[in-house]
Design an enzyme around this catalytic site. Structure first.
Site, PDB file in Angstrom:
ATOM      1  N   GLU A   1      41.767  37.350  49.070  1.00 18.52           N
ATOM      2  CA  GLU A   1      41.404  38.101  50.271  1.00 18.52           C
ATOM      3  C   GLU A   1      42.537  38.185  51.298  1.00 18.52           C
ATOM      4  OE1 GLU A   1      38.097  37.097  47.957  1.00 18.52           O
ATOM      5  OE2 GLU A   1      39.336  35.592  48.960  1.00 18.52           O
TER       6      GLU A   1
ATOM      7  N   ILE B   1      45.448  26.758  42.074  1.00 17.05           N
ATOM      8  CA  ILE B   1      45.732  25.742  41.067  1.00 17.05           C
ATOM      9  C   ILE B   1      45.387  26.326  39.702  1.00 17.05           C
ATOM     10  CG2 ILE B   1      45.220  23.419  40.221  1.00 17.05           C
ATOM     11  CD1 ILE B   1      44.510  22.652  43.131  1.00 17.05           C
TER      12      ILE B   1
ATOM     13  N   HIS C   1      43.758  33.461  34.650  1.00 18.51           N
ATOM     14  CA  HIS C   1      43.215  34.005  35.895  1.00 18.51           C
ATOM     15  C   HIS C   1      44.114  33.692  37.095  1.00 18.51           C
ATOM     16  CE1 HIS C   1      40.170  35.467  38.679  1.00 18.51           C
ATOM     17  NE2 HIS C   1      40.312  34.346  39.361  1.00 18.51           N
TER      18      HIS C   1
ATOM     19  N   ARG D   1      53.722  19.974  47.899  1.00 20.31           N
ATOM     20  CA  ARG D   1      54.122  21.189  48.607  1.00 20.31           C
ATOM     21  C   ARG D   1      53.357  21.430  49.904  1.00 20.31           C
ATOM     22  NH1 ARG D   1      55.320  21.085  43.648  1.00 20.31           N
ATOM     23  NH2 ARG D   1      57.016  22.254  42.714  1.00 20.31           N
TER      24      ARG D   1
END
Length: 172
Positions: free
Chosen positions: A60, A84, A90, A129
């Site tokens: 989004e 992740i 996907h 990160r």
């Protein structure tokens, strides 16, 4: 991939508006990205107004940024999110779609769009990160934003856009 943060750019003095669009999904990590970005922006662009918009997931982010850029556009937009990888393609498909969309938005709007929607293999990489000190992509996003704002301000000072030429309405 870099293993350390880039150096801090010079501090931006004038008031500017920066918009952060961040996903809520994987919130332990995305909240840390947001916190680190806002904290670093406070140092680098102390007079900035930072607007934060949270969206359900990474997918989004581009449509929300498109909506932001359709209004009074900010000096810079920062996209923050975390994907992740799982057992299917996907995550890679979503990450590619987001990357392409953010690049297109930046080119069409001619505004900096900082892309820190991260694609990682596991929570250990996500921690390094988003929360860790060495590879912190939230601080890196803020530094990239400050650098790009400075570059665009310098372009406006040294290479102003030409004023549009009005057509002569005389009949020939």
């Amino acid at each position: 991939m870099s293993s350390a943060l880039p150096p801090r750019p010079r501090i931006i003095g004038p008031k500017v508006r920066i918009c952060i669009v961040a996903s809520k999904y994987n919130e332990q990590f995305t909240d840390a990205l947001v916190d680190n970005t806002v904290e670093e922006l406070g140092v680098l662009v102390p007079q900035a107004r930072v607007d934060l918009i949270r969206v359900p997931g990474a997918f989004e982010i581009p449509v929300t940024i498109a909506n932001v850029l359709d209004r009074e556009p900010p000096a810079c937009v920062i996209a923050l999110g975390l994907i992740i990888r799982g057992g299917t393609d996907h995550a890679d498909q979503i990450a590619t779609s987001i990357t392409n969309s953010l690049q297109q938005l930046a080119l069409e709007s001619k505004r900096p769009v900082i892309h820190e929607v991260l694609l990682v293999n596991d929570e250990k990489q996500a921690y390094a990160r988003c929360i860790g000190a060495n590879l912190n992509r939230g601080r890196e996003a803020a530094r990239a934003a400050a650098s790009m704002i400075d570059i665009f301000m310098e372009l406006d000072r040294s290479m102003p856009k030409p004023t549009p030429v009005r057509a002569n309405n005389r009949n020939a």
